[in-house]
Design an enzyme around this catalytic site. Structure first.
Site, PDB file in Angstrom:
ATOM      1  N   CYS A   1      -2.364  -2.227   5.861  1.00  9.34           N
ATOM      2  CA  CYS A   1      -1.125  -2.911   6.259  1.00  9.34           C
ATOM      3  C   CYS A   1      -0.463  -3.556   5.046  1.00  9.34           C
ATOM      4  O   CYS A   1      -0.977  -4.537   4.490  1.00  9.34           O
ATOM      5  CB  CYS A   1      -1.429  -3.965   7.319  1.00  9.34           C
ATOM      6  SG  CYS A   1       0.033  -4.906   7.826  1.00  9.34           S
TER       7      CYS A   1
ATOM      8  N   CYS B   1       0.700  -7.284   5.628  1.00  5.30           N
ATOM      9  CA  CYS B   1      -0.359  -8.295   5.597  1.00  5.30           C
ATOM     10  C   CYS B   1      -0.916  -8.487   4.187  1.00  5.30           C
ATOM     11  O   CYS B   1      -0.962  -9.603   3.672  1.00  5.30           O
ATOM     12  CB  CYS B   1      -1.498  -7.895   6.536  1.00  5.30           C
ATOM     13  SG  CYS B   1      -1.021  -7.795   8.270  1.00  5.30           S
ATOM     14  N   ASP B   2      -1.350  -7.384   3.582  1.00  5.49           N
ATOM     15  CA  ASP B   2      -2.122  -7.472   2.343  1.00  5.49           C
ATOM     16  C   ASP B   2      -1.306  -7.232   1.080  1.00  5.49           C
ATOM     17  O   ASP B   2      -1.770  -7.534  -0.021  1.00  5.49           O
ATOM     18  CB  ASP B   2      -3.285  -6.479   2.392  1.00  5.49           C
ATOM     19  CG  ASP B   2      -4.210  -6.741   3.572  1.00  5.49           C
ATOM     20  OD1 ASP B   2      -4.366  -7.920   3.925  1.00  5.49           O
ATOM     21  OD2 ASP B   2      -4.759  -5.785   4.136  1.00  5.49           O
TER      22      ASP B   2
END
Length: 505
Positions: free
Chosen positions: A334, A337-338
């Site tokens: 993702c 997210c990351d």
């Protein structure tokens, strides 16, 4: 820092404060400290029940929320983006509002008799982080022996690198890793107490319909069933499904643009209008063909006259050395997210379809260089995405590239791929790799049902499977296309077909 509409909303929320809240501010002379102080001052000016004072805390900059009955929540960073809701909820709960959780959960939290200091590394663009932050904040509000600090990874990059965190959310307990990834309140309590949540499934009356899966297909099926007057429940390992991992959505009729987490929140609100119980964090394990049907789960057995399987799909593994070993240590899925954890670093994206190209575009504004690898001679993404790609200078596209291995020691350091035209093997240094090579249906848990060679459940035009009373919908089936609106339509079809099945019984 907050726009006018948001300020007005916050003012309304702060009217719900039942007692005085103290914001203890720890700041330095750096730019981040100035921004955090500005945020705190702006929020505190909206209510006379908020008092600000300066105090030395573990992290600079940071601030702590406290009141006469609560003193355990700290934000190391400015909780904007997806974490703004976490901040508002924490403010209200410290200010006397009781968290909206079950009485049983409240009792479990209050009965914890050990001291726990939690820290959670987050990215403000991560849509999975808030659930973890909000759950641990609730523990801190209800139990004085528990504290929690949200740490914005972009504020404390050196600290994050020292810890070796390469994926969010990552939670620590008393200085040791507690969990990496999304985890709900019940799962947290299960880990802390060593006991599973008792949903009392054995006391449930036989349901008319049980929906397995918490994505759009499952939610739609449950809504249609409830509207038909059927007793209905949803069982989900992780409510929200793939949609919650999708940022921009522009192809839902009547909705020009929305984002996955926001859309699934709206779906959940819609679902709450009906008497549908949602059991989140529960895994399905098997279906016993009988009447009523029996669904075996990680938390016991549930009986239902009909079952709709809507377990969706998950990211496909490539099957190369290092893919599993470096998950959360350089390998991620993702970008929202990351991605922020790879600022000014070289990263690779594997996959030249829409997901891969979108990920490369997202990462290009964060990473120093993006290496995009595609197995085929040309990219498979839509032309509009490929046109965007051409204008971005720090993205390098390599086609005819077969990824062979991901290498490193305790974290990812390089990628090896083969040039399919020349046969040459190439190794390049990278610090992150985002794998975007499609999806695989989540159907391995059930064996007594007909599937195709890809593991997709075979259904007829009514959404019926080969098992009497069992229907299926969404991306776990052999539907020709995997789209939100198609999944929703198939969910409705499965529910209405199950209703007709019950009438015939």
């Amino acid at each position: 820092m907050l726009d006018k509409n948001l300020i007005n909303q916050v003012k309304e929320y702060l009217q719900l404060l039942e007692r005085e809240v103290v914001i203890s501010l720890c700041k330095g002379n750096d730019e981040n400290s100035k921004k955090l102080a500005e945020f705190v001052e702006e929020v505190s000016s909206l209510s006379d029940k908020i008092i600000v004072r300066e105090e030395k805390l573990k992290y600079t900059p940071s601030f702590k929320l406290s009141s006469k009955d609560a003193d355990g929540i700290t934000f190391a960073g400015i909780p904007l983006g997806h974490e703004f809701e976490s901040f508002i909820l924490a403010l209200l709960q410290v200010g006397g509002r009781i968290p909206k959780i079950d009485e049983e959960q409240i009792d479990r939290i209050k009965n914890i008799d050990r001291e726990y200091n939690f820290e959670t590394i987050v990215s403000l663009s991560c849509h999975n982080c808030p659930e973890v932050v909000q759950s641990l904040n609730i523990l801190s509000v209800l139990n004085p022996k528990i504290s929690h600090t949200m740490i914005d990874g972009s504020f404390f990059t050196d600290y994050v690198e020292k810890l070796g965190v390469m994926a969010v959310p990552t939670s620590f307990i008393n200085g040791e890793i507690f969990y990496n990834g999304k985890i709900g309140l019940n799962e947290i309590l299960d880990k802390l107490t060593g006991e599973k949540t008792d949903y009392k499934f054995d006391e449930l009356e036989t349901l008319d319909m049980l929906v397995v899966g918490g994505g759009v297909a499952g939610a739609t099926a449950a809504i249609y069933a409830a509207r038909k007057g059927l007793s209905t429940a949803i069982l989900a390992k992780d409510y929200g499904g793939q949609v919650k991992d999708t940022l921009g959505i522009e192809n839902i009729t009547g909705t020009v643009y929305t984002e996955g987490p926001k859309y699934m929140d709206e779906v959940k609100k819609h679902l709450s209008e009906y008497e549908v119980k949602v059991y989140d964090g529960v895994e399905a394990e098997d279906i016993v063909e009988d009447f009523p049907l029996k669904l075996k789960t990680s938390h016991g057995e549930i009986k239902a006259k009909t079952i709709v399987i809507a377990t969706g799909a998950r990211w496909r593994l490539i099957g190369i050395p290092g893919e599993v070993e470096f998950k959360n240590n350089g390998v991620a899925y993702c970008t929202h997210c990351d991605g922020p954890l790879f600022k000014n670093k070289k990263v690779a994206v594997i996959g030249g379809g829409n997901s891969g190209v979108e990920s490369a575009i997202d990462l290009s504004s964060i990473a120093s260089e993006v290496l995009l690898l595609e197995f085929l001679p040309e990219l498979k993404a839509d032309n509009v995405l490929q046109d965007k790609l051409k204008d971005i200078k720090n993205i390098r596209v390599v086609t005819n590239a077969e990824t062979k291995a991901l290498k490193g020691d305790n974290k990812l350091k390089s990628i090896e791929y083969k040039n399919l035209e020349t046969g040459e093997k190439i190794v390049e240094d990278i610090e992150g790799c985002f794998i975007q090579v499609g999806l695989v249906p989540t159907t391995e848990w059930i064996e007594n049902i007909d599937k195709n060679e890809r593991g997709e459940i075979l259904v007829d035009n009514n959404g019926a499977t080969n098992l009497n009373g069992v229907f299926a919908a969404g991306d776990c089936t052999n539907s020709a296309f995997k789209q939100i609106v198609i999944a929703e339509g198939s969910g409705a079809t499965a529910a209405l077909s199950a209703y007709n099945y019950l009438i015939r019984l």
